[in-house]
Design a protein around this motif. Structure first.
Motif, PDB file in Angstrom:
ATOM      1  N   ALA A   1      -3.287  -4.163  -6.004  1.00 55.59           N
ATOM      2  CA  ALA A   1      -2.201  -5.263  -5.421  1.00 55.59           C
ATOM      3  C   ALA A   1      -2.154  -5.987  -6.102  1.00 55.59           C
ATOM      4  O   ALA A   1      -1.507  -7.116  -6.248  1.00 55.59           O
TER       5      ALA A   1
ATOM      6  N   ASN B   1      -6.444   0.648  -3.107  1.00 55.99           N
ATOM      7  CA  ASN B   1      -4.875  -0.287  -2.929  1.00 55.99           C
ATOM      8  C   ASN B   1      -4.473  -1.782  -3.703  1.00 55.99           C
ATOM      9  O   ASN B   1      -3.559  -2.612  -3.601  1.00 55.99           O
ATOM     10  N   ALA B   2      -5.675  -2.229  -2.423  1.00 55.07           N
ATOM     11  CA  ALA B   2      -5.366  -3.271  -2.296  1.00 55.07           C
ATOM     12  C   ALA B   2      -5.903  -4.098  -3.779  1.00 55.07           C
ATOM     13  O   ALA B   2      -5.790  -5.683  -3.472  1.00 55.07           O
TER      14      ALA B   2
ATOM     15  N   ARG C   1      -7.836   2.404   0.970  1.00 55.26           N
ATOM     16  CA  ARG C   1      -6.720   1.167   1.277  1.00 55.26           C
ATOM     17  C   ARG C   1      -7.592   0.595   0.341  1.00 55.26           C
ATOM     18  O   ARG C   1      -6.614  -0.846   0.182  1.00 55.26           O
TER      19      ARG C   1
ATOM     20  N   GLY D   1       0.347  -1.501   0.014  1.00 59.39           N
ATOM     21  CA  GLY D   1      -0.060   0.499   0.164  1.00 59.39           C
ATOM     22  C   GLY D   1       0.987   1.555   0.102  1.00 59.39           C
ATOM     23  O   GLY D   1       1.717   1.064   0.775  1.00 59.39           O
ATOM     24  N   VAL D   2       0.449   2.477  -0.671  1.00 63.83           N
ATOM     25  CA  VAL D   2       0.650   3.903  -0.706  1.00 63.83           C
ATOM     26  C   VAL D   2      -0.270   4.771  -0.218  1.00 63.83           C
ATOM     27  O   VAL D   2      -1.130   4.447  -0.417  1.00 63.83           O
ATOM     28  N   GLY D   3       0.492   5.430   1.160  1.00 64.48           N
ATOM     29  CA  GLY D   3      -0.870   6.185   1.256  1.00 64.48           C
ATOM     30  C   GLY D   3      -0.517   6.742   2.650  1.00 64.48           C
ATOM     31  O   GLY D   3       0.323   6.498   3.386  1.00 64.48           O
ATOM     32  N   ASP D   4      -1.762   6.406   3.668  1.00 64.85           N
ATOM     33  CA  ASP D   4      -2.240   7.079   5.321  1.00 64.85           C
ATOM     34  C   ASP D   4      -1.833   5.667   5.641  1.00 64.85           C
ATOM     35  O   ASP D   4      -2.936   4.893   5.884  1.00 64.85           O
ATOM     36  N   HIS D   5      -1.061   5.363   5.755  1.00 69.71           N
ATOM     37  CA  HIS D   5      -0.455   4.008   6.575  1.00 69.71           C
ATOM     38  C   HIS D   5      -0.464   4.040   7.958  1.00 69.71           C
ATOM     39  O   HIS D   5       0.124   2.870   8.128  1.00 69.71           O
TER      40      HIS D   5
ATOM     41  N   ARG E   1      -1.756   6.244  -8.056  1.00 67.44           N
ATOM     42  CA  ARG E   1      -1.802   4.625  -7.688  1.00 67.44           C
ATOM     43  C   ARG E   1      -0.931   3.268  -8.823  1.00 67.44           C
ATOM     44  O   ARG E   1      -0.536   2.165  -8.343  1.00 67.44           O
TER      45      ARG E   1
END
Lengths: 579, 579
Positions: free
Chosen positions: B214, B210-211, B207, A47-51, B235
């Motif tokens: 991915a 993102n997932a 997220r 993931g890329v972002g607010d994690h 992304r």
């Protein structure tokens, strides 16, 4: 790779292997720098972002440092570094590189397909992604004895290998636009298998360029002027902007990069000598220099990351995004910080920290066949280099820093009927010895410009066929130099008064060392110092100059093991200037 | 292709098949318009530049007209045009298109892998380049009877076909980020074969996005807001900016295109109904509209030519350069001239001139299996649509121009114990009949919003399983409508007072016509007019609205052959609003 786990980590459903928190991510897709956390799993970016609150086995707070994709070199000859793949990786990982597309042109000239396979095999388990292009022009000409000859059928045996990214630079550009059948067959091998063909077309313009590109050739790294690069780009080529140890085109070509063309330009090294690799770096040096010349930093990084991956269709590389291979570098800033990455990650593992390698990289040992490529059934003696004939000879004139030569004629001193070197005119004996067949075939000529006052220097790196080449003041030092090269099975050597003063063993195909970049770099430095101080050599890079004197495709006068070549005539000429 | 001849022509050594002289070439590599001549041979572009004196069998003086690459649609469902590949080609070649990447999702739902193969086979010899993506989500759900179910193993049988450009849009986005094994298996089929996976992720952010990415998904055409598109692009996704007959996102998304992102954006249609295809055009309409919204013309053309080719790795397409396939269009200007290409070349042949087809395109006849996909062992009678039960029912509320529905409850009139349509409330019977198994399974509900005053309309286009669907005022007209659909083996029909007033036969899988774009366009126009004038229908596109009422993945209340579906609950609910 466990894709389900990667997805779960991206979503925050399972703990990441690592979270890099508080990064300024260099986003090559948007051109922006983005405040973000990056989660990693399975060697990939999740993931890329607010994690910041993502579950993780390990967290590293980057405290606002920059996080950029690791570099991909779209065009390099590994042999120019004199390093085996594992040592190359050890040298460049700390500089932020994680992938390179290598043209094994030199080892292919020595060992043929087996040489290419050898490099691929030595690269296999190294934590660095090596791709290869399939050397398309072996040998360069038939005016020399070569270690190998690669036909279209030979190339076809390897083209489908997933590690083969393309057919390598098609240097025989006249062979393309003049439609030599054996050249077109090689192009078709690539096209049939859906592979790209890299180009090599110095100064080619207009209809000849159109014809060359119509052959299905899609990149070029040989432009030296902006107009040339713009024309090639307009005709569909990707432009590889080269800044290597030998050729430096970055400043001249950078204006080709603009908002429309930026997606089809890459920064490449082509060659990088071991000393420069160790001291200056790899692509980080090129990126830093491009920024110094005015290019936006994120764009400069893109040219050495996303763009090479796009050109070769290397999936999930060259950017920081979900599903991408976790090859990244941490930078203090996007200026001088580029020269010294704080940390480098390869497949999500810490590979280097503060310039030092952080991974254990084992160096596979080459097979014996690769260490036995200089084939002499007996030792040389001084008499092997004696020369009869007219004292009025053709002389090769070395031009410092260039691979083209000049030529002129001169009268040489004669002792007991034999022509001699003449230090006062700076005209010295040049000898090329064929290393492959065991026949020890050789030719002897004269060269101006080295400035040696005594002794000899010799090399097994002599483009493209890599026979042995030496320049020397007297025949007995030539004898010792060649015999030492044979003993070492290749390398570089400086000889004076019957003794070897310095040497760099290159036992792998006579091209590459078994040592590290630092060791090779130091040995080369010492060798050059000896050549300058002890032998009186006047050239900045005498071994580099020497290595191009046997290359009969670069003007003007060259010497191969078969004789003196007038490149303009593409044929042999006698040593006797009056003949 | 005779590569040697192409090279010879590029160089001017042999006569070209054709020289297009005095063109203003739209150069998508440089972003510029360039005065040049273009030589053609072997169906490819040979030379671009000053070739006015090149030898040629034929010369055409373009007198300064613009010459642009022909369009490539990166995402379209052919079935939405209701045309077979040959008729699609006939319709869009005059609009400047020469290549399309088609997701055969609809025919795959009806006929499975055989349906995909059928479309591929029907496309094979058409002078238009059809590529296909491999439909990844068949069926959409298990809450309906589907004509086919495609497993990962099924998809693996076709994925390596060179005409398969990617795995098709992965619509089951929750299945990706929630890691359903059968969904991940499909992703791995694509990854294992080095193929891309197209995305479909409406409103997915953060997220979950993102997932999803991915999972190895690399494009999206479902963004509706600029922020959503920017996040997806950042992304790593390519952004397909869609402007179709149903969904129109061009104006909202155009700001995502800037000098950094331009290389990763495409213009696509997704769907284009036959009337609009015929009247408005294909991608030329989208390009023209983008320019009208302020995009630079050469950039707009690039988004529909070079970029889609780059995304899919379609080599030598989407630009005018040596070695490229000679798919080009001649334009009077880069404004309204885009809407009416003066000429279109496909593989170097004149394919269209002044809006009219100039090539002879034969239409292959589909096999009988494709023409026999509605399986009813007997005729319907009015009693088949009688409905007992509580008069207080759940009602689907159609929202004009949208595929989401609302819902409410109402009391229906009862006659002899049977629930009736009620024109005064505009609540009519909706029936879905399963067409595959021969069991004639059906369910009946109520819908508000069509405004029919009498009669019925019915369709075999009913996403995604394409069972038969009809809305009607009385049961006897429903009977006639379904029986007529069965007779026609699919299509669209309007019935009043026991008689068929208008129809569009779609006998190929119940989705596509055997007629031309103009014929289909006229028939649809007439059908809609009949629905409006004769039946009193209040909806602008009643058949479009009807076709989405059986799709149980789009909120809020839908009807499949198995019953009424509350999409939020992802399950069945009774018709009885009190139950």
């Amino acid at each position: 790779m466990n894709r389900a786990r990667l997805i779960a980590v991206a979503r925050g459903d399972e703990p990441a292997d690592l979270v890099l928190e508080n990064a300024h991510v260099v986003n090559v897709f948007t051109g922006e720098v983005e405040r973000a956390d990056v989660t990693l799993a399975e060697g990939h970016i999740a993931g890329v972002g607010d994690h910041a609150d993502a579950p993780a086995h390990k967290r590293v707070d980057l405290r606002g440092a920059f996080l950029a994709p690791a570099y991909i070199d779209a065009h390099i000859h590994l042999e120019s570094t004199m390093l085996l793949p594992a040592e190359f990786a050890r040298a460049v990982l700390p500089h932020g590189s994680a992938c390179a597309v290598c043209d094994p042109h030199e080892i292919a000239n020595v060992m043929g397909i087996e040489g290419i396979k050898l490099l691929m095999q030595l690269a296999e388990d190294v934590p660095f992604d090596f791709f290869f292009t399939l050397s398309s022009c072996v040998p360069a000409t038939h005016m020399e004895t070569s270690g190998a000859s690669l036909s279209a059928a030979d190339l076809e045996t390897l083209i489908a290998n997933p590690r083969i990214a393309a057919m390598a630079e098609m240097m025989n550009f006249p062979g393309v636009f003049m439609r030599f059948p054996e050249v077109l067959e090689k192009l078709e091998v690539a096209h049939r298998h859906g592979k790209l063909v890299d180009g090599h077309a110095p100064m080619l313009r207009g209809r000849d360029l159109n014809a060359y590109i119509a052959g299905g050739i899609s990149s070029d790294h040989e432009s030296t002027t902006i107009g040339e690069a713009q024309e090639k780009l307009a005709r569909g080529m990707w432009i590889f902007i080269r800044e290597g140890s030998t050729e430096k085109n970055l400043e001249a070509l950078l204006p080709v990069v603009n908002p429309t063309t930026v997606a089809r330009c890459c920064l490449v090294t082509d060659d990088r000598h071991p000393g420069e690799l160790h001291e200056l770096g790899h692509l980080n040096y090129n990126v830093h220099k491009a920024i110094g010349l005015g290019l936006d930093p994120v764009t400069a990084i893109r040219l050495a990351t996303l763009n090479p991956a796009s050109y070769f269709g290397l999936k999930c590389r060259g950017a920081i995004a979900p599903g991408y291979i976790a090859d990244m570098q941490v930078l203090s800033d996007l200026g001088d910080g580029l020269l010294k990455p704080l940390a480098v990650y390869k497949d999500g593992m810490l590979a280097a920290k503060d310039g030092a390698l952080a991974l254990n990289i084992t160096r596979p040992w080459p097979p014996d066949s690769a260490l036995r490529t200089v084939n002499f059934p007996r030792c040389f003696n001084a008499g092997d280099f004696a020369l009869n004939g007219s004292p009025h000879v053709r002389v090769i004139k070395v031009i410092p820093g260039q691979i083209v030569t000049g030529s002129f004629s001169a009268n040489m001193p004669v002792v007991e009927g034999k022509l001699q070197s003449d230090v006062s005119q700076d005209i010295l004996k040049l000898a090329v010895v064929e290393r492959y067949t065991g026949k020890m075939g050789r030719s002897i000529g004269f060269v101006n410009g080295f400035g040696l006052k005594r002794g000899a220097i010799a090399s097994s790196v002599a483009h493209d066929s890599h026979n042995l080449i030496a320049v020397g003041v007297d025949d007995s030092d030539l004898e010792i130099a060649f015999n030492r090269l044979a003993e070492m099975q290749g390398g570089l050597v400086a000889v004076k008064d019957g003794a070897v003063l310095a040497e760099v063993p290159l036992p792998v195909a006579g091209l590459m060392s078994l040592c590290s970049a630092m060791e090779v770099s130091r040995a080369v430095l010492r060798l050059n110092a000896v050549a300058h101080v002890e032998l009186g050599c006047a050239l900045g890079s005498p071994f580099m100059s020497l290595s191009f004197l046997a290359l009969p495709v670069i003007p003007e006068l060259k010497l191969t093991d078969k004789g003196l070549v007038d490149v303009a005539k593409f044929g042999f000429v006698p040593l006797d200037a009056g003949a």
